[in-house]
Motif scaffolding. Structure first.
Motif, short mmCIF file in Angstrom:
data_model
loop_
_atom_site.label_atom_id
_atom_site.label_comp_id
_atom_site.label_asym_id
_atom_site.label_seq_id
_atom_site.Cartn_x
_atom_site.Cartn_y
_atom_site.Cartn_z
N ALA A 144 26.44 -11.60 -22.87
CA ALA A 144 26.78 -11.10 -24.17
C ALA A 144 26.64 -9.75 -23.85
O ALA A 144 27.30 -9.04 -24.69
N LEU A 145 25.53 -9.16 -23.31
CA LEU A 145 25.29 -7.78 -23.24
C LEU A 145 26.40 -7.05 -22.31
O LEU A 145 26.95 -6.02 -22.75
N VAL A 146 26.99 -7.70 -21.32
CA VAL A 146 27.83 -7.27 -20.50
C VAL A 146 29.49 -7.23 -21.43
O VAL A 146 30.03 -6.08 -21.35
N LEU A 147 29.47 -8.37 -22.21
CA LEU A 147 30.66 -8.22 -23.09
C LEU A 147 30.64 -7.19 -24.05
O LEU A 147 31.71 -6.62 -24.25
N SER A 148 29.69 -7.01 -24.54
CA SER A 148 29.34 -5.87 -25.69
C SER A 148 29.77 -4.53 -25.12
O SER A 148 30.35 -3.72 -25.52
N ALA A 149 29.26 -4.34 -23.73
CA ALA A 149 29.74 -3.09 -22.90
C ALA A 149 31.26 -3.03 -22.61
O ALA A 149 31.64 -1.77 -22.57
N LEU A 150 31.80 -4.24 -22.38
CA LEU A 150 33.22 -4.04 -22.07
C LEU A 150 34.22 -3.98 -23.25
O LEU A 150 35.27 -3.48 -22.94
N VAL A 151 33.82 -4.62 -24.22
CA VAL A 151 34.54 -4.70 -25.29
C VAL A 151 34.10 -3.99 -26.53
O VAL A 151 32.84 -4.30 -27.03
N PRO A 152 34.53 -2.71 -26.77
CA PRO A 152 34.42 -1.77 -28.04
C PRO A 152 34.13 -2.52 -29.39
O PRO A 152 33.09 -2.03 -30.09
N SER A 153 34.89 -3.45 -29.65
CA SER A 153 34.96 -3.85 -30.97
C SER A 153 33.78 -5.15 -31.08
O SER A 153 33.41 -5.44 -32.29
N ILE A 154 33.20 -5.62 -30.06
CA ILE A 154 31.79 -6.32 -30.18
C ILE A 154 30.65 -5.73 -29.70
O ILE A 154 30.75 -4.90 -29.01
N ASN A 155 29.80 -5.64 -30.68
CA ASN A 155 28.46 -4.94 -30.61
C ASN A 155 27.35 -5.71 -30.59
O ASN A 155 26.78 -6.08 -31.55
#
Length: 401
Positions: A144-155
């Protein structure tokens, strides 16, 4: 109808979408019978909170802003119970049981009353499988932390990642307990994802089980478990509660209530309380929890890129938890030279007794004379403890941030 038209174009479309989602979930609960005891009230709560109504109408039963908007909260961060009691609707009042952390522990009392820890006591190695099945929790936390770093719209911050990861434990009350403390804004999506994947265990797990085990290992017939004395069953919940309290105090609310329910059952001296916890208490709390959690799934909070991310990550968490248990099951099969059927590793997730039944079903398809249910119940009940401990770890690490 006037409220729907006056809400505007995009808001009207979102409202229609949420009502459609609620109807689909009702269909799955009623027609397909996917976890109906929880999915039906969740879906109907979602329907109630998304019905188009005139703003400030007294008919509105749920005001999510009372729990998320700092304007309505004490010191901008604590829910104002007095204000909610004075101005809130029916579902606002019932939702206090979620926000104050009352419902999940009470459900654990009922679960404890219905749980037999005998298979785990008879085969203590099962607890390793329950622990291994928490792999998906921590893997998805990082994901989840990695996804947040890769996708700007997900925080997703650390608290949000922990709340999403706990879906991998396949324990709805535990997921709600963690999320209401760490990431309350994500509660609707996480609750729906957790309970949906629990309901889909018979669909999700078998392909993973066949992928990660060999046919000849799936045919293994395990030896019958030894009898467990009543003294052992009475001492077990007491000892587990003491150990968990000393090591992970933040898990005691869940584990302690689980063990209280089990002690009530095994002691045999409070039969009336045991029957009440198994039936009336469980039914009432399940209804209140389902309806109120569903009611928080409004269009503004549910229809977002974050929700899609949560649903995807929740599936990943559940799959990797199943894989973690199976991987250790394969190792135990190899170490014991074929005395352990690795299929019981998939039951290490917390969904009792559904996951154990899936192990039994898959094993019997390979070998009709195979009866794995009691062997699978060991890691299954260990998974209940494991998910509660994982929740305690997250709350201890991130609860005060």
């Amino acid at each position: 109808m006037y409220a729907l038209i006056s809400s505007g174009g995009i808001d009207a479309v979102k409202t229609i979408i949420m009502i459609a989602i609620a109807c689909v979930l009702l269909y799955l609960a009623i027609v397909k019978k996917f976890e109906p005891l929880l999915l039906l009230p969740i879906a109907f709560g979602m329907l109630l909170s998304n019905l188009p109504m005139i703003k400030d109408s007294s008919a509105i039963m749920m005001h999510t802003e009372f729990f998320t908007n700092p304007e309505y909260m004490t010191d901008g961060k604590y829910i104002n119970v007095g204000y909610i009691c004075q101005h809130g609707g029916l579902l606002d009042l019932l939702y206090l049981g979620v926000k104050l952390g009352i419902y999940p522990p009470l459900i654990f009392v009922g679960i404890g009353c219905m749980t037999d820890f005998g298979p785990l006591i008879a085969n203590p190695k099962s607890i390793l499988l329950g622990a291994a099945a928490q792999f998906g929790v921590f893997f998805t936390f990082v994901g989840a932390l990695v996804l947040s770093a890769l996708v700007p719209s997900i925080n997703f911050g650390i608290k949000e990642a922990a709340s999403i990861g706990i879906i991998g434990g396949a324990d709805g009350p535990t997921a709600i307990y963690v999320t209401k403390s760490l990431a309350p804004a994500l509660l609707p999506a996480i609750a729906v994802a957790a309970y949906s994947y629990m309901a889909l265990i018979p669909v999700i797990q078998p392909p993973i089980m066949k992928l990660m085990t060999r046919k000849k290992d799936r045919m293994i017939v395990m030896e019958q478990l030894r009898p467990v004395s009543k003294t052992e069953k009475i001492l077990f919940p007491i000892i587990v509660t003491i150990i968990v309290a000393l090591i992970i105090p933040d898990a005691v609310s869940l584990v302690g209530c689980l063990m209280l329910g089990n002690l009530m059952k095994e002691s045999g001296v409070v039969e009336r309380l045991t029957k009440m916890a198994q039936n009336e208490l469980m039914n009432i709390i399940t209804l209140f929890l389902g309806v109120t959690v569903g009611a928080t799934a409004t269009a503004s909070s549910f229809l977002s890129a974050q929700t899609i991310g949560i649903i995807v990550l929740g599936l990943i968490a559940f799959c990797f938890s199943t894989a973690g248990g199976l991987f250790l099951g394969d190792i135990m099969c190899w170490v014991t030279k074929g005395k352990v059927n690795p299929l019981i590793g998939s039951a290490g997730v917390s969904a009792v007794p559904m996951a154990a039944r899936v192990s039994q079903t898959v094993g019997q398809k390979e070998n009709p004379s195979n009866f794995l249910l009691m062997h699978a119940m060991g890691p299954n009940v260990a998974g209940v403890i494991g998910s509660a401990v994982a929740a305690g770890v997250f709350l201890a690490m991130f609860g005060n941030l």
